[in-house]
Design a protein around this motif. Structure first.
Motif, PDB file in Angstrom:
ATOM      1  N   GLY A  89      18.553  44.719  33.673  1.00 44.87           N
ATOM      2  CA  GLY A  89      17.328  45.082  34.373  1.00 44.87           C
ATOM      3  C   GLY A  89      17.605  45.784  35.676  1.00 44.87           C
ATOM      4  O   GLY A  89      18.761  46.116  35.988  1.00 44.87           O
TER       5      GLY A  89
ATOM      6  N   VAL B 106      14.152  37.825  42.326  1.00 45.59           N
ATOM      7  CA  VAL B 106      15.121  37.909  41.227  1.00 45.59           C
ATOM      8  C   VAL B 106      16.066  36.708  41.301  1.00 45.59           C
ATOM      9  O   VAL B 106      16.351  36.049  40.294  1.00 45.59           O
ATOM     10  CB  VAL B 106      15.906  39.233  41.293  1.00 45.59           C
ATOM     11  CG1 VAL B 106      17.068  39.223  40.302  1.00 45.59           C
ATOM     12  CG2 VAL B 106      14.976  40.414  41.007  1.00 45.59           C
TER      13      VAL B 106
ATOM     14  N   SER C 286      10.228  42.072  27.480  1.00 43.55           N
ATOM     15  CA  SER C 286      10.549  42.497  28.840  1.00 43.55           C
ATOM     16  C   SER C 286       9.658  41.792  29.862  1.00 43.55           C
ATOM     17  O   SER C 286       8.505  41.474  29.571  1.00 43.55           O
ATOM     18  CB  SER C 286      10.341  44.014  28.924  1.00 43.55           C
ATOM     19  OG  SER C 286      10.779  44.493  30.162  1.00 43.55           O
TER      20      SER C 286
ATOM     21  N   ILE D  39      20.697  44.905  37.612  1.00 46.13           N
ATOM     22  CA  ILE D  39      21.060  43.509  37.393  1.00 46.13           C
ATOM     23  C   ILE D  39      22.038  43.452  36.230  1.00 46.13           C
ATOM     24  O   ILE D  39      21.770  44.018  35.166  1.00 46.13           O
ATOM     25  CB  ILE D  39      19.820  42.669  37.046  1.00 46.13           C
ATOM     26  CG1 ILE D  39      18.774  42.771  38.169  1.00 46.13           C
ATOM     27  CG2 ILE D  39      20.202  41.227  36.781  1.00 46.13           C
ATOM     28  CD1 ILE D  39      17.413  42.217  37.784  1.00 46.13           C
TER      29      ILE D  39
ATOM     30  N   CYS E 217      10.335  45.365  39.675  1.00 45.71           N
ATOM     31  CA  CYS E 217      11.504  44.862  38.964  1.00 45.71           C
ATOM     32  C   CYS E 217      11.190  44.804  37.484  1.00 45.71           C
ATOM     33  O   CYS E 217      10.053  44.537  37.093  1.00 45.71           O
ATOM     34  CB  CYS E 217      11.840  43.456  39.475  1.00 45.71           C
ATOM     35  SG  CYS E 217      13.154  42.646  38.535  1.00 45.71           S
TER      36      CYS E 217
ATOM     37  N   ILE F 271      13.095  43.188  33.882  1.00 41.20           N
ATOM     38  CA  ILE F 271      14.244  42.436  33.353  1.00 41.20           C
ATOM     39  C   ILE F 271      14.097  42.308  31.838  1.00 41.20           C
ATOM     40  O   ILE F 271      13.020  41.971  31.333  1.00 41.20           O
ATOM     41  CB  ILE F 271      14.324  41.026  33.991  1.00 41.20           C
ATOM     42  CG1 ILE F 271      14.551  41.147  35.498  1.00 41.20           C
ATOM     43  CG2 ILE F 271      15.440  40.214  33.351  1.00 41.20           C
ATOM     44  CD1 ILE F 271      14.559  39.817  36.235  1.00 41.20           C
TER      45      ILE F 271
ATOM     46  N   TYR G 295      24.040  36.091  37.893  1.00 43.38           N
ATOM     47  CA  TYR G 295      23.918  37.539  37.698  1.00 43.38           C
ATOM     48  C   TYR G 295      24.669  38.234  38.815  1.00 43.38           C
ATOM     49  O   TYR G 295      25.005  37.626  39.836  1.00 43.38           O
ATOM     50  CB  TYR G 295      22.448  37.964  37.685  1.00 43.38           C
ATOM     51  CG  TYR G 295      21.755  37.831  39.034  1.00 43.38           C
ATOM     52  CD1 TYR G 295      21.311  36.586  39.493  1.00 43.38           C
ATOM     53  CD2 TYR G 295      21.547  38.943  39.849  1.00 43.38           C
ATOM     54  CE1 TYR G 295      20.681  36.454  40.717  1.00 43.38           C
ATOM     55  CE2 TYR G 295      20.913  38.815  41.083  1.00 43.38           C
ATOM     56  CZ  TYR G 295      20.482  37.568  41.512  1.00 43.38           C
ATOM     57  OH  TYR G 295      19.870  37.447  42.728  1.00 43.38           O
TER      58      TYR G 295
ATOM     59  N   TYR H 195      24.055  40.907  33.693  1.00 43.26           N
ATOM     60  CA  TYR H 195      24.165  39.543  33.199  1.00 43.26           C
ATOM     61  C   TYR H 195      25.211  39.563  32.099  1.00 43.26           C
ATOM     62  O   TYR H 195      25.116  40.373  31.173  1.00 43.26           O
ATOM     63  CB  TYR H 195      22.811  39.073  32.661  1.00 43.26           C
ATOM     64  CG  TYR H 195      22.878  37.714  31.993  1.00 43.26           C
ATOM     65  CD1 TYR H 195      23.089  36.555  32.744  1.00 43.26           C
ATOM     66  CD2 TYR H 195      22.740  37.591  30.607  1.00 43.26           C
ATOM     67  CE1 TYR H 195      23.156  35.324  32.133  1.00 43.26           C
ATOM     68  CE2 TYR H 195      22.802  36.367  29.990  1.00 43.26           C
ATOM     69  CZ  TYR H 195      23.019  35.220  30.752  1.00 43.26           C
ATOM     70  OH  TYR H 195      23.086  34.001  30.141  1.00 43.26           O
TER      71      TYR H 195
END
Lengths: 513, 566
Positions: free
Chosen positions: B533, B496, B477, B525, B555, B557, B507, B527
């Motif tokens: 994320g 981002v 992560s 987010i 953030c 991800i 994304y 993807y």
């Protein structure tokens, strides 16, 4: 005295060149003659005084009038008197209470304003007590006040000595020293320092003149100077290259991470392939596959963190479960007599947090290539008090070498290579060690240039009970290195907890020793 | 790993030679021992012994024996051992095992010794050996508990039986009144420590002599009368009870050899079982039960990388106290005090140590193998470079934390967190399921650090996940946080965007309702249509929970999701 005048600021240069030895000067003079603002004057005086170029000649008292909050509002929106006159001129006569309501003023304020203005012939009142404008417009006094307000707003404050006698009289009525929030001006007494050049200042002045410095040299080179070419006829001001620079907050690796990164690069450059794995393991991989008997003292509840839920993995991969179980019970086909106890297939599914890096070395065996070299820098968890020598979780660096021809001497060669390449060791010593999963087992001690003799790591040849049960028929060298000790030394630390410090400033400032 | 304390003089007497400290350190390596500490005033040494399969080394006599044998190459001979074929004279010394102990604590082994008055050092060593063997080898008395008695006070035969915990009473060591066995488990300090081993049984193990005089309540405590051995005693009786017969016999053998080396005459004792054991119904102890082990010398040559002659191999083994016969195939006679030859590799290691470590020349492995980092590490390095390029400071955090930090302060309910069943403290009770709490913890302790703060970590997180075999999953992560008076959604969104741009990935964002972020200022987010994320402005309630007084954006991800090719 060797005077360095090159790095003087333009304000300093202009001041020094403007005043002559013996003359007195103060803020007021520089404002007037050099068009400095007050701030620039103060800056120049403070720098020059600090350098010993000017000295205090005497002090003078002066009175200034500062605009209050109310004063600013008067300046912008008009004084109550001005607003009364304006309303009456625009809307015609009205009674005093109505006038007060209309302007949002107190009755008594309107009353006293009327008293003053009627005396000055600006307002009058009829029999019905209607107030009206006489048409004369603002009185002289009102005009004076207006002028004071506007000048004060423009300059920030008014110098008492600049005011005419009428102005002095007018401002006296609408200013106070204390509790000035109800009047437009606050009176303040200022003590003004009057300076003169010191002998050093006089020398500096000579030096400036000799060097032809005027204070008009170019400071920052601007796009305009370039596009207009204006720089061509000017000289550049020299900066004080010794003055302390500003701090840069940069994007940066964590120094400990950088060290681990280097270790990984080093190992992969030596032909090792990296492995990794999940944090949650089973007792099977964490101990059983390493031929640690299930009753081993190191497998106590007080040595490993157990996962509360799910407490057990669903299954253990076959045929390794059967082979490992048989190796524990009777040696299976490994040539061992085994531990001679009944292997617990429920316990082996028990989930724990990985407690040693060797777990991943063992897990690599079923898919390992021959010949093969593997390593991992992996997070492990140990049930222990957290202190300067051990954290709740930490990194271990472990690996294996598989090959038909590897043996004790190649293991020693490998350790020697690590000692030299990774630890920069001067001398290497091997002593017999003990690990449940290797036989023979070797500890490698090294003489480090700074740390002296210490144990760099443990190693050995995997017991056939370990390697054969996991499908490998060739000898497997297994090793682990105590990287953290060297990492601490590199970073000038002595507490392992510091490697995972949450303190941003500590991490930002940390660097290799 | 056991650590023992030995008197220097006693050690050198057993070793047959005096050593300087440095010399001793070198010598101890043949016993996998380390000189831990030396008390100059009492000349007492602390020695740590690393091999958990060599309990014979956990005494002054044991370490001394190994040093002596290594130096002289003379394998000690002990003549008091019985074997399956030959019984030693046990006189009237008999212990009868009653059938009632079979399900409680089924085995007992004993021996007696006489000779000289015990001095303080020997007594201390006996007690220490007893403790180390019971604790490390006997799993804290669970599988082995040892008692030492004054044999002058005993009348044979001795009986080992299961007794009524309330009716059976004697005065235990360190006390002056009679207690029932059950009372001992709660009122005696040793009872509180070890009573749990037998507490669940309806009857408790008990040893008494022919006259009904109590010896002990194993594995808890001896009688104050028969079981208080003192300096000056000349005759002692030692017994051990437990659950693993082989381990008990080995323990008796170790104690016997130690006492013999200390100058005692060992007096065998016959144990009569009412049930079959792997060594029959009657065992005369000390009992040599070890079987000879065979080794093809070529195996040792291949493993150690040296061409030994059979004579060299045998000489090396002899220095380790192991007799060997034969030429290319050698037969090894295991010393009576050892049982650690599970596999031929164990013999090979003894050859290695006997031969001497400094006689092995290191060589480099010659196989060529390509070195390589994991795909995850390669990807993490790309992401790390982008983060550093954007001005972020890399942080590294511990993976364990408290419910308070990981769950409560984050305003989460916490059902996906992996909890530790046996935490040492509540500060390390959960595995992190996100990097965000670590980042906020940094903020909570870094208000003094010049702003702006831009920090990140790439590391592992783990959480519950039914589909996996373990019911959990570990992920790589990326977490990052910015803090300062000016931060806001737009800035973190720009970060981002830059990350995805330079990773050449597309994304999408969708609105996210999450208690960690200000509503309307948080995004998920996506993807390849999978959640990858989230980010947003940290909710002031969360900041307040952490005592953070500067706005933060955060953030996280999932790198394993976005590392997949589009």
């Amino acid at each position: 005295m060797d005077l360095d005048v090159k790095s003087l600021h333009p304000l300093e240069v202009k001041t020094l060149r403007h005043v002559k030895p013996g003359e007195e000067f103060d803020t007021e003079r520089l404002v007037m003659e050099l068009s400095f603002n007050i701030g620039q004057c103060n800056q120049a005086f403070s720098w020059l005084a600090a350098k010993g170029f000017i000295e205090e000649a005497r002090r003078s008292e002066r009175v200034v009038y500062e605009l209050t909050e109310l004063g600013r509002s008067y300046a912008e929106k008009g004084t109550p008197e001005e607003r009364i006159v304006e309303v009456l001129e625009q809307e015609g006569p009205m009674k005093m209470p109505e006038l007060a309501r209309r302007l949002g003023l107190e009755n008594r304020d309107v009353g006293s304003a009327y008293g003053q203005l009627s005396k000055e012939g600006v307002l009058s009142m009829d029999a019905e007590k209607n107030v009206s404008s006489t048409g004369e417009g603002a009185s002289e006094r009102m005009k004076t006040v207006r002028s004071l307000l506007e000048r004060a707003q423009k300059n920030g404050e008014l110098e008492g000595s600049d005011l005419s006698s009428e102005e002095q009289q007018a401002i006296g009525k609408i200013s106070k020293k204390r509790g000035a929030s109800g009047v437009p001006f606050k009176t303040a007494d200022r003590e003004e320092i009057v300076y003169r050049l010191s002998p050093n200042g006089a020398a500096a002045r000579e030096a400036l003149i000799a060097a032809g410095m005027t204070g008009e040299e170019i400071g920052a080179l601007s796009p305009e100077l370039l596009s207009t070419g204006a720089w061509k006829n000017k000289s550049f001001r020299a900066y004080n290259i010794q003055s302390p620079p500003n701090r840069v907050l940069l994007g940066r690796r964590n120094p400990y991470g950088e060290y681990l990164h280097w270790v990984k690069d080093k190992l992969s450059s030596l032909g090792f392939e990296e492995f990794d794995g999940p944090l949650v393991e089973t007792e099977f991989w964490n101990g059983d596959a390493l031929f640690m008997p299930q009753f081993h003292s190191a497998r106590d509840i007080h040595d490993v963190y157990y996962v509360k839920n799910p407490s057990h993995a669903k299954e253990i991969e076959q045929p390794y479960l059967d082979q490992v179980a048989a190796a524990h019970e009777n040696g299976w086909t490994t040539g061992s007599r085994g531990w001679g106890y009944s292997f617990d297939r429920n316990f082996t599914r028990r989930q724990v947090l990985r407690s040693q890096g060797t777990v991943l070395s063992a897990k690599q065996l079923p898919q390992a290539k021959v010949p093969g070299k593997y390593f991992g820098v992996v997070r492990c968890f140990r049930y222990d008090q957290v202190d300067a020598t051990q954290g709740a979780d930490f990194y271990q660096t472990e690996g294996i070498v598989l090959g038909e021809e590897v043996n004790l001497r190649t293991l020693l060669g490998l350790l020697k290579m690590f000692a030299e390449e990774i630890a920069g060791a001067e001398e290497v010593k091997y002593v017999p060690g003990y690990f449940p999963f290797t036989e023979p087992s070797i500890e490698v001690h090294i003489k480090h240039p700074e740390l002296g003799w210490f144990e760099l790591g443990g190693s050995g040849i995997f017991r056939p009970e370990v390697s054969k049960s996991l499908g490998v028929d060739v000898p497997v060298l297994a090793w682990g290195l105590g990287i953290d000790r060297m990492a601490l030394m590199h970073l000038g630390l002595n507490d392992l907890r510091e490697l995972f410090s949450p303190n941003i400033e500590n991490v930002r400032l940390r660097r290799n020793q | 790993m056991p650590k023992i304390e030995v008197f220097q003089d006693a050690l050198y007497k057993y070793a047959g030679k005096k050593y300087g400290d440095h010399e001793l350190e070198e010598m101890l390596t043949v016993a996998k021992g380390e000189l831990d500490d030396k008390d100059e005033s009492s000349s007492e040494l602390k020695i740590e012994l690393n091999d958990t399969n060599r309990p014979d080394l956990w005494s002054t006599a044991g370490v001394g024996r190994q040093l002596r044998v290594y130096k002289t190459g003379e394998v000690p001979q002990y003549d008091f051992f019985s074997t399956a074929d030959k019984e030693q004279d046990y006189g009237d010394r008999v212990v009868k095992i009653d059938p009632s102990v079979k399900d409680v604590r089924p085995y007992e082994v004993a021996l007696a010794a006489r000779g000289r008055a015990i001095d303080e050092a020997t007594l201390k060593d006996i007690i220490q050996t007893q403790e180390k063997l019971c604790w490390n080898f006997g799993r804290k008395r669970r599988s082995i508990a040892i008692g030492v008695f004054r044999s002058d006070l005993l009348t044979y035969p001795i009986t080992y039986r299961a007794a009524d915990p309330d009716e059976t009473k004697f005065v235990p060591l360190q006390m002056e009144e009679k207690l029932s066995l059950r009372q001992m488990t709660t009122e005696h300090p040793k009872g509180r420590e070890y009573g749990h081993i037998v507490a669940d049984f309806s009857t408790y193990p008990y040893l008494e002599d022919a006259k009904g005089e109590a010896l002990s309540f194993p594995p808890v405590i001896n009688s104050a009368y028969t079981g208080a051995v003192k300096v000056g005693d000349e005759n002692i009786f030692i017994e051990m009870t437990g659950t693993e017969l082989r381990d008990l016999i080995l323990t008796a053998n170790i104690v016997a050899c130690d006492l013999a080396d200390a100058g005692f005459e060992i007096l065998p004792v016959k144990i009569v079982y009412p049930y079959e054991t792997e060594f029959g119904g009657e065992i005369v102890s000390p009992f040599y039960f070890q079987q000879p082990v065979e080794l093809e010398l070529d195996r040792a040559r291949k493993m150690l990388g040296v061409d030994f002659s059979p004579a060299q191999a045998k000489e090396a083994l002899q220095k380790m106290g192991v007799r060997a016969e034969g030429e290319e195939k050698i037969t090894v006679t295991v010393p009576p005090y050892r049982n650690d030859f599970l596999h031929e590799v164990d013999i090979i290691e003894d050859i290695m140590i006997g031969h001497g470590m400094d006689r092995f020349e290191p060589i480099m492995p010659s196989d060529f193998t390509p070195g390589r980092l994991t795909a995850e590490e390669e990807f993490a390095r790309k992401v790390r470079d982008i983060m550093i390029g954007m001005g972020f400071q890399e942080m590294m955090y511990n993976y364990l934390g408290s419910k308070r930090d990981f769950i409560d302060k984050m305003e989460l309910s916490g059902e996906e967190f992996i909890q530790i069943e046996n935490p040492m403290t509540e500060n390390y009770e959960f595995v992190r399921a996100s990097i965000m709490p670590n980042l906020l913890h940094s903020e909570s302790v870094s208000a003094h650090a010049v702003y702006p703060h831009h920090i990140f970590e790439i590391g592992k997180i783990a959480y519950l996940h039914d589909a996996d075999n373990s019911g959990t999953v570990t992920r790589n992560s990326l977490g990052f946080l910015s803090s300062d008076g000016e931060v806001g959604f737009n800035e973190v969104s720009a970060h981002v965007s830059a990350i995805f741009y330079y990773l050449s990935r597309d994304y999408r964002l969708e609105e996210l309702d999450d208690p960690r972020f200000i509503p309307g200022r948080a995004a998920r987010i996506l993807y390849r249509d999978q959640s990858a994320g989230m980010f947003g402005e940290v909710h002031p309630r969360v900041l307040e929970n952490w005592g953070v007084q500067m706005p933060c954006t955060c953030c996280e991800i999932d790198l394993d999701t976005i590392s997949l090719e589009e």
